[in-house]
Design an enzyme around this catalytic site. Sequence first.
Site, PDB file in Angstrom:
ATOM      1  N   GLU B  49      50.268  16.745  35.174  1.00  0.00           N
ATOM      2  CA  GLU B  49      49.448  17.242  36.281  1.00  0.00           C
ATOM      3  C   GLU B  49      48.094  17.628  35.716  1.00  0.00           C
ATOM      4  OE1 GLU B  49      52.802  19.003  39.380  1.00  0.00           O
ATOM      5  OE2 GLU B  49      51.365  20.375  38.488  1.00  0.00           O
ATOM      6  N   ASP B  60      44.967  30.203  42.564  1.00  0.00           N
ATOM      7  CA  ASP B  60      45.184  30.324  41.122  1.00  0.00           C
ATOM      8  C   ASP B  60      44.933  31.722  40.606  1.00  0.00           C
ATOM      9  OD1 ASP B  60      45.948  27.684  40.061  1.00  0.00           O
ATOM     10  OD2 ASP B  60      44.098  27.057  41.049  1.00  0.00           O
TER      11      ASP B  60
END
Lengths: 410, 270
Positions: B49, B60
Site C-alpha cells: 500500500e 491519519d
Amino acid sequence: MATTSSDQQSTVTDYNLPDDSGHFGPYGGIFVAETLMESIEELNEAYTKFIQDPEFLAELDADLHDYVGRPSPIYHAERLSRETGGAQIYLKREDLNHTGAHKVNNTIGQALLAKRMGKTRIIAETGAGQHGVATATVAARLGLECVVYMGAEDIKRQSPNVYRMKLLGAKVVAVTSGSQTLKDALNEALRDWVTNIDNTYYIIGTVAGPHPYPAMVRDFQTIIGRESRAQMLEKTGRLPDALVACVGGGSNAIGLFHPFIEDEDVAMYGVEAAGLGVETGKHSAPLCAGKPGVLHGNRTYLMADENGEIIETHSISAGLDYPGVGPEHSWLKDIGRADYVAINDDEALAAFHQLTRVEGIIPALESSHAVAYAVKLAKTLPADKNILVNLSGRGDKDIFTIAKLEGIEL
Amino acid sequence: MSRLDACFKALAEQNQKALVPFVTAGDPNADFTLACMHNMVKAGANIIELGVPFSDPMADGPVIQKASERALEQGMSLKGVIEVVRQFREEDQVTPVILMGYLNPIEFMGYEAFAERAAEAGVDGVLTVDIPPEESAALLRAYDKYALAPIFLLSPTSNESRIKKVAAVAQGYIYYVSIKGVTGTGDLELSEVTDKLAEIKRHTSLPLAVGFGVKNANIAANIAKISDAVVVGSALINCITDNADDENKGQEAIAGLLAEMRTAMDAVTK
C-alpha cells in the site's frame, strides 16, 4: 455539472436543497472515512427528527430570546450612508448577540441536539475564536465537557478569545499540524470525533463539513434572514434591494441569504477575503479564484494547487482564513443567484475604522469586509435603494491585532 | 486473473496470510520509496500500500501526517506516486500495489485520467479514504473501465447496512480498521476484531485485511490467525523517522520489522 437555464429558473423559484443525500447540485454530499459514516447517519436521523419537533423548537426559540437576546435589531447607518453618498446602508446587528457574533445561533441549536442525543462531550474547531467561545458558552451552560481545537497561529492572533474559552471551562488544544490555522483545527476535530465517537458531539461552526452539517447550520442561522425580512418590511415597507455578508465558511451569509433566495429582486453579495489581493495568490477567496474539489466532507470550491493539495490562505481576519466554503454558496454562485466578490485587507481595515468612527460601532474584521463592500456598492446606487449588511460580529477581539498592525502599544 | 486475486490464491495454497506494508510515497524521497518497495517484497511483503501524500490527511494520526508533510515538501504528488509505481513495475510485475490516499488529488487530476494513468503504470487498486460507497458511482465507473480494484474501509462502527453497502461495491479486498480512531493510535481488541470480521464475512467473500493498530510481530501474528491480510503502516514510518540521519538504516529497520512479522505470521498459520 452544467445546468440549463430552465433548471436555474426552477431552482430559484422553488428552492428546496439539499436533496436527501445532502447535495446542492454537484456540491455538498458526504465525503468522510467509513469510520465516521455511522455517526453521521445517527446525527442526520436525530437532526431530521428534532428540527420538526415542536418541543425542541420551542426550547430553541426561548434560548434565542432569553439567552442570546434575539431578535437582534436592524439599524439604519445614516451617517455612514450620508458619508458614502448613494444607497442607504442598514446593519443587521448580530454583533449584539450574547458572545458577540452570529456563531451562537448555531451552537445553541447543536448543543440542544447533542443533549437530546445523550452526548456528554462537545468538541469544536475555531478560527477567530468566535465559534469556540460560542461553543464553550453553551457547553458551560449545559454542563457539558468541551474541547476546542484551534490552530497555533490563530491562538497567537486571537489571544483574548482563547482566554475567554478557558474562563468558560473549555480545554483549548493548539493544533500544530499543517498551516496551523482553521483548516487544520477542523482536521484535528474530525480525528478527535472518530476516536471518541461514543460520547462526543462535534459542533461544526460553519455551513461546511459532511451532510447534514451544511443544511443544519444553515437552518439554525436562518433566524438572521427570517428576522431581517420582517424587520425590513416593517422599517422600510419593502424588502431590501441588496444583501451583503462576509463569507469564510459562509454561515452568517447563508443565514441571511436563505430566506430571500426566492425573492429574485433581492440581490445577494457574498464577500470573500482578498487578503493581500486576489492577484497575489495570498487570499482566502475560493469562490472568486478557486475551483471545485473535495475537502472536509463536502464537494465545494477550494483553494488548491494543480495537484489538488490545499494551499495556505491569507486574510487579516482569522475567521475568513479558510480554503473552502460552504457547498450551498458554490451552488448559488454557479446558478448565478448570488454574486461573490472579494475585499482585501486594507479595504477591510479602512471600513473597520470608518464604521467605528462615524457610527460608534466597532465591527469584527470579518464583518468589516462586508461593510467595505456595502460602501462600494452603495456608491453605485441611488439614495432610494436599501442595502442590508450582516454585521456578523463585534470587533473587540480584533483591537489587539489592529493596534499591533498600526504600531500602537496597548 | 488480476495480480490481487492471484496473490491471495497463491497465499491460500501455502496456508499463508498476506503481509501488507504501507509507506507514504516520497517519505523521505522518491528514490527511498522505490528501493523500499523492493526491499519490503524481499522481506516477505505480499501487497504494497503506497500512501499518496495529502495536505489534509483527516483520518491519519500524527505519524502518517508528518510523513505526508515530509513527502509534500519533497515535491511528491499523485503524478509522482504513479511514476514510482511505473519504475517499480520495471522489475516487479507480480506484487500488487494499492494507492491509498484522499479524494481531492484524484478530483483535480480527473477520475478518468487518473484511472487510465494509474492502471497503465501498474497500479492494481485504489483506497480513497474519504469517499464512501454512496458518493463513489462516477469514480467506480472509471476504475471499472481500467480494471482497478476499488478498496473500501469498514470499521468497528460499521453496522450491518454499512457492511452491505461496502460489500456491494468493493473489489480486491476489504480493509477493516481495527480501532475507533486514526492511524497509528490506540490498541486493538482482538476479541472485538474477531467478532466483527465474522459479521463482515457473512456479507462478502472478499479477503479481509486488518490494519490501524498493528504495531509489532506479536499483534501481526494474532491478526493473521483471524484475517486474510495484515496491514502495517505507522510502525514502518517510525523506522524511517528513527533513522532520519541514515537512509540505509531506515531501509534495514523496515525490512527487519517485516521479516519478524512474516516469521511470526507464518508460525501461526502454516
